[in-house]
Design an enzyme around this catalytic site. Structure first.
Site, PDB file in Angstrom:
ATOM      1  N   HIS A   1     -14.409  18.482  17.994  1.00 43.71           N
ATOM      2  CA  HIS A   1     -14.140  20.053  17.708  1.00 43.71           C
ATOM      3  C   HIS A   1     -15.000  20.546  16.928  1.00 43.71           C
ATOM      4  O   HIS A   1     -14.785  19.780  15.732  1.00 43.71           O
ATOM      5  CB  HIS A   1     -12.794  20.016  17.637  1.00 43.71           C
TER       6      HIS A   1
ATOM      7  N   HIS B   1     -11.449   8.941  22.887  1.00 41.54           N
ATOM      8  CA  HIS B   1      -9.988   9.389  22.769  1.00 41.54           C
ATOM      9  C   HIS B   1      -9.718  10.072  24.143  1.00 41.54           C
ATOM     10  O   HIS B   1     -10.342  10.927  24.585  1.00 41.54           O
ATOM     11  CB  HIS B   1      -9.996  10.101  21.794  1.00 41.54           C
TER      12      HIS B   1
ATOM     13  N   HIS C   1      -2.310  22.512  21.938  1.00 43.24           N
ATOM     14  CA  HIS C   1      -1.305  21.416  22.361  1.00 43.24           C
ATOM     15  C   HIS C   1      -0.207  22.354  22.585  1.00 43.24           C
ATOM     16  O   HIS C   1       1.128  22.366  21.752  1.00 43.24           O
ATOM     17  CB  HIS C   1      -0.766  20.934  20.715  1.00 43.24           C
TER      18      HIS C   1
ATOM     19  N   HIS D   1      -6.009  10.239  15.856  1.00 42.64           N
ATOM     20  CA  HIS D   1      -4.906  10.446  15.588  1.00 42.64           C
ATOM     21  C   HIS D   1      -3.862   9.941  16.889  1.00 42.64           C
ATOM     22  O   HIS D   1      -2.457   9.971  16.855  1.00 42.64           O
ATOM     23  CB  HIS D   1      -4.459  11.909  15.254  1.00 42.64           C
TER      24      HIS D   1
ATOM     25  N   ASP E   1      -8.002  17.388  26.208  1.00 43.81           N
ATOM     26  CA  ASP E   1      -8.957  18.010  25.803  1.00 43.81           C
ATOM     27  C   ASP E   1     -10.424  17.403  25.646  1.00 43.81           C
ATOM     28  O   ASP E   1     -11.482  18.026  25.570  1.00 43.81           O
ATOM     29  CB  ASP E   1      -8.670  18.586  24.626  1.00 43.81           C
TER      30      ASP E   1
ATOM     31  N   TYR F   1      -6.779  21.857   9.945  1.00 43.84           N
ATOM     32  CA  TYR F   1      -6.969  20.360  10.995  1.00 43.84           C
ATOM     33  C   TYR F   1      -6.291  19.302  10.267  1.00 43.84           C
ATOM     34  O   TYR F   1      -5.313  18.752  10.876  1.00 43.84           O
ATOM     35  CB  TYR F   1      -8.213  20.376  11.389  1.00 43.84           C
TER      36      TYR F   1
ATOM     37  N   ASP G   1     -11.723  13.488  17.183  1.00 41.73           N
ATOM     38  CA  ASP G   1     -11.168  14.461  16.433  1.00 41.73           C
ATOM     39  C   ASP G   1     -11.269  14.278  14.756  1.00 41.73           C
ATOM     40  O   ASP G   1     -11.210  15.339  14.133  1.00 41.73           O
ATOM     41  CB  ASP G   1      -9.547  14.114  16.555  1.00 41.73           C
TER      42      ASP G   1
ATOM     43  N   GLU H   1      -7.016  12.012  24.989  1.00 42.05           N
ATOM     44  CA  GLU H   1      -6.156  13.356  25.221  1.00 42.05           C
ATOM     45  C   GLU H   1      -7.222  14.357  26.067  1.00 42.05           C
ATOM     46  O   GLU H   1      -8.172  14.442  25.872  1.00 42.05           O
ATOM     47  CB  GLU H   1      -6.034  13.966  23.779  1.00 42.05           C
TER      48      GLU H   1
HETATM   49 FE1  FEO Z   1      -6.803  14.433  19.939  1.00 41.14          FE
HETATM   50 FE2  FEO Z   1      -8.773  16.946  20.315  1.00 41.14          FE
HETATM   51  O1  FEO Z   1      -7.697  15.479  21.090  1.00 41.14           O
END
Ligand code: FEO
Length: 396
Positions: A225, A79, A23, A145, A83, A192, A164, A81
């Site tokens: 992750h 999601h 991030h 999130h 990544d 996390y 996530d 995002e």
């Molecule tokens: Fe919210 Fe792993 O991205």
């Protein structure tokens, strides 16, 4: 690298051993991370999420070794995002018409990132995608999130793909929770949650209750992750429930910055006072100007109270203290006490400012704190020890 999770699911993600910041500069990843993508084979073939954009080419090469891309029937984006969606542009160049199953908000987010109008299929909670003998069931998980987040559940194998949620920034080729170091795993899972999910704790609790109410068996939780939970996978769900309920251990965290060591000496004398009054409480102490901010937040998350100190500078507070206070304000901790201290030479505004900021951050102040003029002498240190005793008693 690819890795068979079971007879029908293969991990096709990327382990990022070198990652130390995530991030931007917002999150430290001392143990690297991974971007977990999964290939699910039944009568139909499904690709679940992708990887971060810098690894897109590697991901594509790896995926092509595993499968002819034209045999992928569906793509799921839990999601958007980058990544997790970062390889979509390269992937969609090769299979442009493949349907992408995701939430309505994810469509907005994917279009916002990549400015492409791919073949989106919007799904909501309870929608099912039959892939042969098994189904994928989708559960929206807004704000866990991001507003676009969803979970996908694979029947038959009883796997929850949680994106996530339940993840950790933790690189390991061992892949499974029963194979890795448990203390490291929980350290990263806690960090996390503390740094990313704390603001959404109420939603975490509600969402877990909703998912549990479906009474779906869960044999494995595959996050996006880190490590896969296969040994007693609900242990992390139960842990999240604990963490979501204003979690605290018997701990206090002291966070300070100092110009000429006077505020450090105050911090240490306050610690002595706390211990004198409250022998069982753990004390964590950080100089915020040279400690990792996410590690500090993790300890604050575990604490009953945070005690914040700064010298006064230019009628204000030191830069790292201001950064720390801004960070915890955004996280919205609940049910924690706050204490304040600081040294000064002339005007001495720091304690008042910290009190105001801690109050805005939702901490319940023990009192207005203490300040000491110049370097604390023995009498000044006694004031600090006395303040520590007061804190120690308040946390009994
Ligand atoms: Fe919210 Fe792993 O991205």
């Amino acid at each position: 690298m690819s890795f068979k999770i079971n007879d029908s699911v293969t991990w096709v993600g990327k382990i990022d051993w070198a990652l130390r910041k995530f991030h931007g500069d917002e999150y430290s990843t001392h143990k690297g991370s991974s971007y977990n993508s999964y290939l699910i084979r039944d009568e139909k073939t499904v690709l679940m999420d992708t990887v971060w954009r810098p690894f897109s080419k590697e991901f594509m090469q790896n995926l092509k070794k595993e499968i002819d891309l034209n045999k992928i029937d569906y793509i799921i984006v839990n999601h958007a995002e980058p990544d997790h969606s970062g390889a979509l542009p390269d992937l969609m160049k090769e299979i442009p018409n493949t349907p992408i199953y995701c939430t309505k908000n994810a469509v907005k987010s994917i279009k916002g990132h990549y400015h492409q109008d791919w073949n989106f299929v919007e799904v909501k909670t309870g929608d099912k995608l039959n892939i042969g003998k098994k189904d994928l069931i989708f559960v929206e998980a807004r704000m866990l999130h991001w507003p676009d987040t969803m979970f996908s559940y694979l029947t038959g194998d009883n796997i929850l793909f949680s994106n996530d949620a339940f993840g950790q920034h933790y690189a390991s080729e061992l892949m499974f929770n029963d194979l890795v170091d448990k203390a490291e795993l929980y350290q990263e899972a806690t960090k996390y949650y503390a740094n990313i999910l704390t603001p959404f704790s109420k939603l975490v609790e509600n969402k877990i209750n909703e998912v549990l109410s479906f009474n779906l068996p869960v044999d494995m939780i595959c996050p996006s992750h880190g490590i896969i939970w296969r040994d007693n996978p609900l242990q992390i769900v139960n842990k999240y429930m604990e963490w979501a309920k204003d979690y605290q251990e018997n701990q206090v965290t002291i966070v300070y910055d100092t110009m000429w060591d006077a505020t450090r000496k105050m911090a240490e004398a306050i610690s002595e006072g706390i211990v004198a009054e409250n022998k069982s409480i753990a004390i964590k102490q950080f100089n915020s100007s040279h400690s990792d901010k996410n590690d500090i937040v993790t300890e604050v998350f575990k604490s009953k109270a945070v005690i914040v100190g700064s010298s006064t500078i230019n009628k204000g507070i030191l830069y790292s203290t201001a950064g720390f206070l801004e960070q915890i304000k955004g996280l919205g901790f609940k049910n924690k006490k706050g204490g304040v201290f600081g040294s000064y030479g002339w005007s001495g505004e720091s304690t008042k400012i910290i009190c105001e900021d801690l109050t805005k951050a939702g901490f319940d102040l023990i009192d207005e704190g203490i300040k000491v003029l110049w370097e604390p002498d023995e009498a000044g240190l006694d004031i600090c020890r006395e303040y520590g005793r007061k804190i120690g008693k308040a946390l009994l």
